[in-house]
Structure formats: C-alpha cells, structure tokens
Design a protein around this motif. Structure first.
Motif, short mmCIF file in Angstrom:
data_model
loop_
_atom_site.label_atom_id
_atom_site.label_comp_id
_atom_site.label_asym_id
_atom_site.label_seq_id
_atom_site.Cartn_x
_atom_site.Cartn_y
_atom_site.Cartn_z
N ASN A 169 39.46 44.76 41.94
CA ASN A 169 39.72 44.11 40.65
C ASN A 169 38.50 43.25 40.32
O ASN A 169 38.23 42.26 41.01
CB ASN A 169 40.98 43.25 40.75
N PHE B 187 36.76 40.68 37.84
CA PHE B 187 37.16 39.73 36.80
C PHE B 187 36.38 39.94 35.52
O PHE B 187 35.27 40.46 35.53
CB PHE B 187 36.95 38.29 37.27
N ASP B 188 36.94 39.47 34.41
CA ASP B 188 36.20 39.53 33.14
C ASP B 188 35.09 38.48 33.14
O ASP B 188 35.05 37.60 33.99
CB ASP B 188 37.13 39.39 31.93
N GLY B 189 34.19 38.59 32.19
CA GLY B 189 33.01 37.72 32.14
C GLY B 189 33.34 36.25 31.98
O GLY B 189 32.63 35.39 32.52
N SER B 190 34.41 35.92 31.26
CA SER B 190 34.74 34.50 31.06
C SER B 190 35.18 33.84 32.37
O SER B 190 34.97 32.66 32.56
CB SER B 190 35.83 34.34 30.00
N ARG B 191 35.75 34.62 33.27
CA ARG B 191 36.19 34.08 34.56
C ARG B 191 35.09 34.13 35.62
O ARG B 191 34.95 33.23 36.44
CB ARG B 191 37.42 34.84 35.04
N SER B 192 34.30 35.21 35.60
CA SER B 192 33.32 35.42 36.67
C SER B 192 31.93 34.91 36.33
O SER B 192 31.12 34.70 37.23
CB SER B 192 33.21 36.91 36.98
N THR C 189 27.80 39.28 33.26
CA THR C 189 27.61 39.91 31.95
C THR C 189 27.65 41.43 32.03
O THR C 189 27.68 42.10 31.01
CB THR C 189 26.26 39.48 31.32
N GLY D 282 29.21 44.97 34.53
CA GLY D 282 30.11 45.42 35.59
C GLY D 282 29.33 45.84 36.83
O GLY D 282 28.15 45.50 36.98
N LEU E 81 33.66 45.00 33.55
CA LEU E 81 34.25 43.68 33.70
C LEU E 81 35.71 43.73 33.27
O LEU E 81 36.05 44.36 32.27
CB LEU E 81 33.50 42.65 32.85
N GLY E 82 36.57 43.11 34.05
CA GLY E 82 38.01 43.11 33.76
C GLY E 82 38.72 44.36 34.23
O GLY E 82 39.93 44.49 34.04
N GLY E 83 38.01 45.30 34.88
CA GLY E 83 38.60 46.56 35.29
C GLY E 83 39.12 46.56 36.71
O GLY E 83 38.78 45.70 37.52
#
Length: 102
Positions: free
Chosen positions: A12, A14-19, A22, A24, A56-58
């Motif tokens: 998993n 994380f998306d860019g706002s969490r990790s 910029t 994947g 990201l987020g995937g």
C-alpha cells in the motif's frame, strides 16, 4: 548472518499528501523496510505482480525479497512492515505467504 526471504505481500503506497512523494514506485524499487518492534531497517526489493508501476495511493500484490538478519523475529503471514524513504514513511506492506527462507 543474513538470509534471503521471499514473500508474497500486499503493498500500500500512500498518497502524496501523506507521504510527501511526488511519484509512485517502479517494480524493482528498494525502499527501507521497518518491521514492527525493530529499530533498524532491512534491505529488500519489491517486484509488482502484473504491473510495472504502483501509483501514489495505490495497492497491489508483489513479491518481496528481504535480506533478513537471523536475529529478527520470524516472517509469518500477517506480519506488517513500513516502507520508508529516508525518514519518510511512504507506505506499508503485509505478508500474505512466505515462499522461501523460513
């Protein structure tokens, strides 16, 4: 002494706002792997199943090979770990099956 352990896992990212990332990951990436209760990371590479990249987020399934110290706790299905780039926690993994190195 270290040994190679191969597992099938769910990854998993994380998306860019969490990790703070910029982009994947491409298959073959070698992030730092931190297992629960351990203060040091171990080396390992991730090969995604059925795809070359993870956005990201995937989430996806992957084969992960760890260079695993013998003094670490055993790798068993259900164990989780954190994917790091430097100090940034960028994703998580969960072991589904242990293929070798038990």
């Amino acid at each position: 002494m270290e040994r190679i352990i191969t597992v099938r896992a769910e990854i998993n990212l994380f998306d860019g706002s969490r990790s703070g990332k910029t982009t994947g990951y491409k298959s073959g990436i070698r992030p730092n792997h931190f297992f629960e209760g351990q203060t040091s990371s171990i080396a390992g590479d991730i090969q995604f199943e059925g795809q070359d990249e993870l956005a990201l987020g995937g989430k996806c399934f992957a084969i992960v090979r760890f260079l695993y110290p013998e003094w670490f706790p055993p790798v068993v299905p259900g164990i989780t770990w954190r994917l790091h780039e430097g100090l940034r926690h960028v994703g998580d993994g969960r072991v589904l099956e242990v293929h070798s190195g038990r």
